[in-house]
Design a protein around this motif. Sequence first.
Motif, PDB file in Angstrom:
ATOM      1  N   HIS A 195      63.582  74.877  39.377  1.00 53.07           N
ATOM      2  CA  HIS A 195      63.978  74.043  40.512  1.00 53.07           C
ATOM      3  C   HIS A 195      63.104  72.794  40.618  1.00 53.07           C
ATOM      4  CE1 HIS A 195      66.314  77.344  42.903  1.00 53.07           C
ATOM      5  NE2 HIS A 195      66.836  77.065  41.726  1.00 53.07           N
ATOM      6  N   ASN A 196      61.806  72.948  40.368  1.00 51.30           N
ATOM      7  CA  ASN A 196      60.926  71.776  40.380  1.00 51.30           C
ATOM      8  C   ASN A 196      61.296  70.794  39.274  1.00 51.30           C
ATOM      9  OD1 ASN A 196      59.499  72.650  42.584  1.00 51.30           O
ATOM     10  ND2 ASN A 196      57.652  73.239  41.462  1.00 51.30           N
ATOM     11  N   ALA A 197      61.695  71.326  38.123  1.00 49.55           N
ATOM     12  CA  ALA A 197      62.106  70.451  37.013  1.00 49.55           C
ATOM     13  C   ALA A 197      63.326  69.633  37.407  1.00 49.55           C
ATOM     14  CB  ALA A 197      62.390  71.281  35.765  1.00 49.55           C
ATOM     15  N   ARG A 198      64.270  70.239  38.120  1.00 51.14           N
ATOM     16  CA  ARG A 198      65.442  69.500  38.576  1.00 51.14           C
ATOM     17  C   ARG A 198      65.046  68.439  39.595  1.00 51.14           C
ATOM     18  NH1 ARG A 198      69.716  66.642  37.654  1.00 51.14           N
ATOM     19  NH2 ARG A 198      71.242  66.639  39.354  1.00 51.14           N
ATOM     20  N   ALA A 216      62.924  61.071  38.567  1.00 53.90           N
ATOM     21  CA  ALA A 216      62.790  60.189  37.395  1.00 53.90           C
ATOM     22  C   ALA A 216      63.992  59.253  37.291  1.00 53.90           C
ATOM     23  CB  ALA A 216      62.642  61.016  36.124  1.00 53.90           C
ATOM     24  N   ARG A 217      65.181  59.773  37.549  1.00 51.22           N
ATOM     25  CA  ARG A 217      66.379  58.921  37.525  1.00 51.22           C
ATOM     26  C   ARG A 217      66.284  57.833  38.580  1.00 51.22           C
ATOM     27  NH1 ARG A 217      69.448  55.377  36.191  1.00 51.22           N
ATOM     28  NH2 ARG A 217      71.624  55.369  36.872  1.00 51.22           N
ATOM     29  N   VAL A 276      56.213  61.204  38.241  1.00 55.24           N
ATOM     30  CA  VAL A 276      57.310  62.166  38.165  1.00 55.24           C
ATOM     31  C   VAL A 276      56.924  63.265  37.175  1.00 55.24           C
ATOM     32  CG1 VAL A 276      59.147  60.605  38.889  1.00 55.24           C
ATOM     33  CG2 VAL A 276      58.519  60.718  36.469  1.00 55.24           C
ATOM     34  N   GLY A 277      55.623  63.426  36.985  1.00 56.78           N
ATOM     35  CA  GLY A 277      55.102  64.434  36.071  1.00 56.78           C
ATOM     36  C   GLY A 277      54.781  65.733  36.769  1.00 56.78           C
ATOM     37  N   ALA A 278      54.020  66.585  36.081  1.00 61.49           N
ATOM     38  CA  ALA A 278      53.726  67.926  36.581  1.00 61.49           C
ATOM     39  C   ALA A 278      52.946  67.918  37.887  1.00 61.49           C
ATOM     40  CB  ALA A 278      52.952  68.712  35.516  1.00 61.49           C
ATOM     41  N   ASP A 279      52.200  66.818  38.140  1.00 60.32           N
ATOM     42  CA  ASP A 279      51.412  66.769  39.370  1.00 60.32           C
ATOM     43  C   ASP A 279      52.243  66.387  40.588  1.00 60.32           C
ATOM     44  OD1 ASP A 279      51.818  64.117  38.667  1.00 60.32           O
ATOM     45  OD2 ASP A 279      49.779  63.475  39.151  1.00 60.32           O
ATOM     46  N   PHE A 280      53.560  66.272  40.406  1.00 60.11           N
ATOM     47  CA  PHE A 280      54.473  65.927  41.494  1.00 60.11           C
ATOM     48  C   PHE A 280      55.558  66.994  41.572  1.00 60.11           C
ATOM     49  CE2 PHE A 280      58.126  62.983  42.881  1.00 60.11           C
ATOM     50  CZ  PHE A 280      57.806  63.081  44.224  1.00 60.11           C
ATOM     51  N   ALA A 281      55.564  67.760  42.644  1.00 60.11           N
ATOM     52  CA  ALA A 281      56.580  68.797  42.818  1.00 60.11           C
ATOM     53  C   ALA A 281      57.881  68.235  43.369  1.00 60.11           C
ATOM     54  CB  ALA A 281      56.060  69.897  43.737  1.00 60.11           C
ATOM     55  N   PRO A 322      67.875  61.780  49.252  1.00 62.52           N
ATOM     56  CA  PRO A 322      68.216  63.137  48.810  1.00 62.52           C
ATOM     57  C   PRO A 322      67.626  63.471  47.443  1.00 62.52           C
ATOM     58  CG  PRO A 322      70.145  62.052  49.738  1.00 62.52           C
ATOM     59  CD  PRO A 322      69.072  60.995  49.623  1.00 62.52           C
ATOM     60  N   CYS A 323      67.004  64.643  47.347  1.00 64.13           N
ATOM     61  CA  CYS A 323      66.388  65.095  46.093  1.00 64.13           C
ATOM     62  C   CYS A 323      66.116  66.583  46.236  1.00 64.13           C
ATOM     63  CB  CYS A 323      65.093  64.319  45.822  1.00 64.13           C
ATOM     64  SG  CYS A 323      64.257  64.784  44.282  1.00 64.13           S
ATOM     65  N   PHE A 324      66.970  67.401  45.644  1.00 62.91           N
ATOM     66  CA  PHE A 324      66.803  68.849  45.795  1.00 62.91           C
ATOM     67  C   PHE A 324      67.514  69.564  44.659  1.00 62.91           C
ATOM     68  CE2 PHE A 324      70.448  67.399  48.274  1.00 62.91           C
ATOM     69  CZ  PHE A 324      71.470  68.255  47.861  1.00 62.91           C
ATOM     70  N   PRO A 325      67.085  70.793  44.329  1.00 58.77           N
ATOM     71  CA  PRO A 325      67.752  71.545  43.266  1.00 58.77           C
ATOM     72  C   PRO A 325      69.186  71.855  43.672  1.00 58.77           C
ATOM     73  CG  PRO A 325      66.208  72.938  44.460  1.00 58.77           C
ATOM     74  CD  PRO A 325      65.966  71.540  44.924  1.00 58.77           C
ATOM     75  N   GLY A 326      70.097  71.736  42.715  1.00 60.55           N
ATOM     76  CA  GLY A 326      71.506  71.945  43.005  1.00 60.55           C
ATOM     77  C   GLY A 326      72.245  70.669  43.336  1.00 60.55           C
ATOM     78  N   MET A 327      71.518  69.564  43.495  1.00 57.78           N
ATOM     79  CA  MET A 327      72.165  68.280  43.780  1.00 57.78           C
ATOM     80  C   MET A 327      72.923  67.818  42.536  1.00 57.78           C
ATOM     81  SD  MET A 327      70.374  64.749  45.096  1.00 57.78           S
ATOM     82  CE  MET A 327      71.360  63.284  45.463  1.00 57.78           C
ATOM     83  N   PRO A 328      74.230  67.579  42.655  1.00 54.61           N
ATOM     84  CA  PRO A 328      75.018  67.203  41.479  1.00 54.61           C
ATOM     85  C   PRO A 328      74.639  65.814  40.952  1.00 54.61           C
ATOM     86  CG  PRO A 328      76.429  67.970  43.281  1.00 54.61           C
ATOM     87  CD  PRO A 328      75.070  67.746  43.853  1.00 54.61           C
ATOM     88  N   ASP A 329      74.803  65.620  39.645  1.00 60.66           N
ATOM     89  CA  ASP A 329      74.509  64.325  39.035  1.00 60.66           C
ATOM     90  C   ASP A 329      75.336  63.204  39.659  1.00 60.66           C
ATOM     91  OD1 ASP A 329      72.620  65.294  37.269  1.00 60.66           O
ATOM     92  OD2 ASP A 329      74.046  65.598  35.641  1.00 60.66           O
ATOM     93  N   GLU A 330      76.586  63.492  40.010  1.00 60.72           N
ATOM     94  CA  GLU A 330      77.416  62.443  40.596  1.00 60.72           C
ATOM     95  C   GLU A 330      76.901  61.995  41.953  1.00 60.72           C
ATOM     96  OE1 GLU A 330      79.911  66.356  40.888  1.00 60.72           O
ATOM     97  OE2 GLU A 330      78.464  65.414  39.509  1.00 60.72           O
ATOM     98  N   ASP A 331      76.268  62.916  42.693  1.00 62.75           N
ATOM     99  CA  ASP A 331      75.662  62.529  43.970  1.00 62.75           C
ATOM    100  C   ASP A 331      74.417  61.671  43.746  1.00 62.75           C
ATOM    101  OD1 ASP A 331      77.647  63.935  45.164  1.00 62.75           O
ATOM    102  OD2 ASP A 331      76.358  65.405  46.163  1.00 62.75           O
ATOM    103  N   VAL A 332      73.648  62.024  42.727  1.00 64.56           N
ATOM    104  CA  VAL A 332      72.480  61.202  42.379  1.00 64.56           C
ATOM    105  C   VAL A 332      72.934  59.780  42.068  1.00 64.56           C
ATOM    106  CG1 VAL A 332      70.571  60.895  40.761  1.00 64.56           C
ATOM    107  CG2 VAL A 332      71.196  63.203  41.512  1.00 64.56           C
ATOM    108  N   GLU A 333      74.002  59.638  41.298  1.00 69.78           N
ATOM    109  CA  GLU A 333      74.494  58.301  40.930  1.00 69.78           C
ATOM    110  C   GLU A 333      75.056  57.561  42.148  1.00 69.78           C
ATOM    111  OE1 GLU A 333      73.760  56.901  38.089  1.00 69.78           O
ATOM    112  OE2 GLU A 333      72.756  58.799  37.666  1.00 69.78           O
ATOM    113  N   ARG A 334      75.671  58.294  43.070  1.00 71.27           N
ATOM    114  CA  ARG A 334      76.132  57.639  44.300  1.00 71.27           C
ATOM    115  C   ARG A 334      74.966  57.067  45.089  1.00 71.27           C
ATOM    116  NH1 ARG A 334      79.537  61.179  48.206  1.00 71.27           N
ATOM    117  NH2 ARG A 334      79.018  59.389  49.546  1.00 71.27           N
ATOM    118  N   VAL A 335      73.873  57.802  45.152  1.00 75.69           N
ATOM    119  CA  VAL A 335      72.682  57.298  45.850  1.00 75.69           C
ATOM    120  C   VAL A 335      72.157  56.051  45.144  1.00 75.69           C
ATOM    121  CG1 VAL A 335      70.300  57.802  46.530  1.00 75.69           C
ATOM    122  CG2 VAL A 335      72.060  59.572  46.751  1.00 75.69           C
ATOM    123  N   VAL A 336      72.066  56.109  43.822  1.00 78.25           N
ATOM    124  CA  VAL A 336      71.598  54.963  43.039  1.00 78.25           C
ATOM    125  C   VAL A 336      72.458  53.731  43.317  1.00 78.25           C
ATOM    126  CG1 VAL A 336      71.451  54.038  40.690  1.00 78.25           C
ATOM    127  CG2 VAL A 336      70.498  56.302  41.206  1.00 78.25           C
TER     128      VAL A 336
END
Length: 372
Positions: A253-256, A262-263, A279-284, A346-360
């Motif tokens: 979940h943290n990786a997502r 990062a996007r 956006v590395g390991a030191d950032f959850a 918005p930034c959470f596990p389960g967030m669809p890629d299309e929603d990420v692109e809408r935010v962008v």
Amino acid sequence: MTSNKRTIPLFSSALANQGIDLAGAMRRVLESNSFVMGKEVAAFEAEFAAYTGVAHCISVANGTDALELALRALDLQPGQQVACVANAGFYSATAIHLAGGVPLYVEVDEQSLTMAPQALERALRDKPAAVIATHLYGQLADIEQLAALCRSAGVPLIEDCAQSHGASRGGRRAGSFGDIACFSFYPTKNLGALGDGGAVLTANDALAARLRALRQYGWSKKYEVAMLGGGNSRLDELQAALLREKLPLLEQHNARRRAIAARYNQAFAKLPLRLPVSVGADFAAHLYVVRTERREGLRAHLAECGVATDVHYPIADIRQPAFGGRYDGVSLPVSEAACASAMSLPCFPGMPDEDVERVVEAVAAFFSGAGA
């Protein structure tokens, strides 16, 4: 014009918890007929301590209790100062006041918005009884340097890890650097229950014993009160069972979360925004927070585009009305500027890629002039 598309939430429990056998965990507890301080709590404490790399995990009712009990375990005396930051939602200050202490506010680093080591070095001259270092938004503070300063001054360090479950640096996870670490398991956290919950972690055997007593009336054994200042702060079996189901998925979940961050960082790199420094390991990536002087305009535009946002946190502690002007003479320009310009996307596990692109697209449209 308001978008007809569904609103992208800041966080969705339904999406974040999809595919997890929460019902199975609930059934396990119901069938056990043990609901407080049972096998699920003991197992979760052992598993979370092992995951974090600390000897002892003492689960409690919520993250605020974790901070308060940590201070009580350190024997904070009435009126003693506790160093903390002023841009993290007043949570540390709440616990400090509950434990009888007084906040000593320390400026934050311009980039990370976590406690600045140089500012702490100055504050330690006032000989605070303890230091609370918050890993804000999931970003590890400069915790190695903060810990070194505290050790040199002989002042105990409490890590506030409520937003940093799983963040790591140099092979060590958040919660393994200080004398005591405090976690919240509120539902929106990186490791979230379905209600309130918290934990205090420590490598110190004596502190662990004090914490176990303090969470349950100050008992040394049932009905024998060995220390004053105890309370009733226990994680229940149901929440422990749910957390056990979710803990093995925390890294995934943290990786997502990091991938979404990062996007965003890539897409916003040329926009007039202050972005997360890592956006590395030191950032959850508990929260994806940008800073802009056009915050209210951007938030209004995103709302019209169907993108939820929030402000974490709008009022610096030193300007909270409850203080009645007590800190009017204190100047923390970096902290106050952050409170005036920070906003969360918005930034959470389960967030669809299309929603990420809408935010962008929505953020880009605002700065291109379409949303101005």
